[in-house]
Design a protein around this motif. Structure first.
Motif, mmCIF file in Angstrom:
data_model
loop_
_atom_site.group_PDB
_atom_site.id
_atom_site.type_symbol
_atom_site.label_atom_id
_atom_site.label_comp_id
_atom_site.label_asym_id
_atom_site.label_seq_id
_atom_site.Cartn_x
_atom_site.Cartn_y
_atom_site.Cartn_z
ATOM 1 N N LEU A 27 7.388 44.478 24.104
ATOM 2 C CA LEU A 27 6.460 44.804 24.192
ATOM 3 C C LEU A 27 5.458 43.841 24.658
ATOM 4 O O LEU A 27 4.409 44.183 25.669
ATOM 5 C CB LEU A 27 5.819 44.688 22.237
ATOM 6 C CG LEU A 27 6.628 45.911 22.116
ATOM 7 C CD1 LEU A 27 6.274 46.140 20.521
ATOM 8 C CD2 LEU A 27 6.423 47.261 22.105
ATOM 9 N N GLU A 31 4.800 45.436 28.103
ATOM 10 C CA GLU A 31 3.245 46.750 28.027
ATOM 11 C C GLU A 31 2.054 45.401 28.206
ATOM 12 O O GLU A 31 0.882 46.305 27.004
ATOM 13 C CB GLU A 31 3.230 47.710 26.345
ATOM 14 C CG GLU A 31 5.289 47.909 26.533
ATOM 15 C CD GLU A 31 5.073 49.328 26.043
ATOM 16 O OE1 GLU A 31 4.452 49.506 24.815
ATOM 17 O OE2 GLU A 31 5.704 50.607 26.099
ATOM 18 N N GLY A 33 1.183 44.023 24.777
ATOM 19 C CA GLY A 33 1.410 44.625 23.520
ATOM 20 C C GLY A 33 1.188 43.666 23.271
ATOM 21 O O GLY A 33 2.114 42.171 23.032
ATOM 22 N N THR A 166 12.736 47.483 32.873
ATOM 23 C CA THR A 166 12.017 47.671 31.801
ATOM 24 C C THR A 166 11.699 48.699 31.008
ATOM 25 O O THR A 166 11.507 50.105 31.139
ATOM 26 C CB THR A 166 10.730 48.634 33.300
ATOM 27 O OG1 THR A 166 11.410 49.498 33.476
ATOM 28 C CG2 THR A 166 10.797 47.631 34.147
ATOM 29 N N LEU A 168 12.076 49.454 26.542
ATOM 30 C CA LEU A 168 11.836 48.144 25.357
ATOM 31 C C LEU A 168 13.296 48.129 24.582
ATOM 32 O O LEU A 168 13.639 49.257 24.948
ATOM 33 C CB LEU A 168 11.438 49.077 24.416
ATOM 34 C CG LEU A 168 9.581 49.022 24.905
ATOM 35 C CD1 LEU A 168 8.726 49.773 24.024
ATOM 36 C CD2 LEU A 168 8.970 47.340 24.966
#
Length: 216
Positions: A27, A31, A33, A166, A168
């Motif tokens: 993440l 991303e 994140g 790429t 998750l």
């Protein structure tokens, strides 16, 4: 210098994140994140000082803060919180953490990665490092042994695979999730339960009578 052009560089911090939870690392890396809680904010405040590049000298030791490091062969790159250069030539990394320290935890892997990078930079063996815990205001010694080094190499390859593919990693949905600031972003229990996940999708994307009328 930078990591070898044939390898995707792996951040040293990602070693700790991946060791704790592969999905957490994914993440962050894929991303961007991230979510703060009281523990991460405390860590950020702690690192404000050690992340300011600086150099101090006192009898017997020269202290470097926020020192950039890398390892071309392993494709590792990052920044050491504190590196102490002793008069006898010893090089000692000190990683600062805001929480309490437990032996054999993911932070040890980040420290070991730093040690391996420092060996390449200074051309000296780095057999020992320290985790400084602000919770107890103590340094905890960590031996940079063969087992820890092998684990660093293994994790670097695993992190690089996440960056390359790429994709998750799946959620763990265990006790680690309760203390993770990224729980809401990750949705571990929902995603780990495939039946529940499909049921939630059906509830959210089930056609309404109005959409059926448009289809007619």
């Amino acid at each position: 210098m930078s990591p070898g052009a044939d390898q995707i560089p792996v951040p040293l911090s990602a070693l700790e994140h991946y060791a704790y939870c592969p999905r957490q690392a994914g993440l962050i890396l894929l991303e961007a994140g991230y979510a703060d809680d009281v523990n991460t904010v405390r860590g950020t405040l702690l690192h404000q000082r050690v992340h300011e590049p600086a150099e101090e000298t006192r009898p017997g030791v020269r202290t470097l803060r926020a020192l950039p490091v890398w390892h071309d062969g392993l494709g590792l790159t990052g920044v050491c919180d504190v590196v102490e250069l002793l008069d006898d030539g010893e090089v000692v990394p000190v990683e600062h953490k805001s929480g309490s320290y437990k032996p054999d935890n993911p932070a040890d892997l980040q420290l070991a990665g730093q040690a391996m990078c420092l060996e390449e930079r200074f051309g000296r063996a780095v057999p020992l490092g320290y985790i400084y815990s602000s919770a107890d205001r103590r340094r905890h010694p960590v031996a940079i042994d063969a087992e820890l080094r092998a684990r660093v190499i293994e994790l670097a390859d695993a992190v690089r695979a996440v960056l390359t593919d790429t994709v998750l990693p799946g959620p763990v949905a265990d006790k680690r999730c309760r203390g993770c600031s990224m729980n809401t972003l990750c949705m571990p229990r929902l995603l780990a339960d495939r039946k529940l996940y499909r049921r939630q999708l059906d509830l959210r994307f089930r056609p309404t009578p109005e959409s059926d009328a448009w289809d007619d």
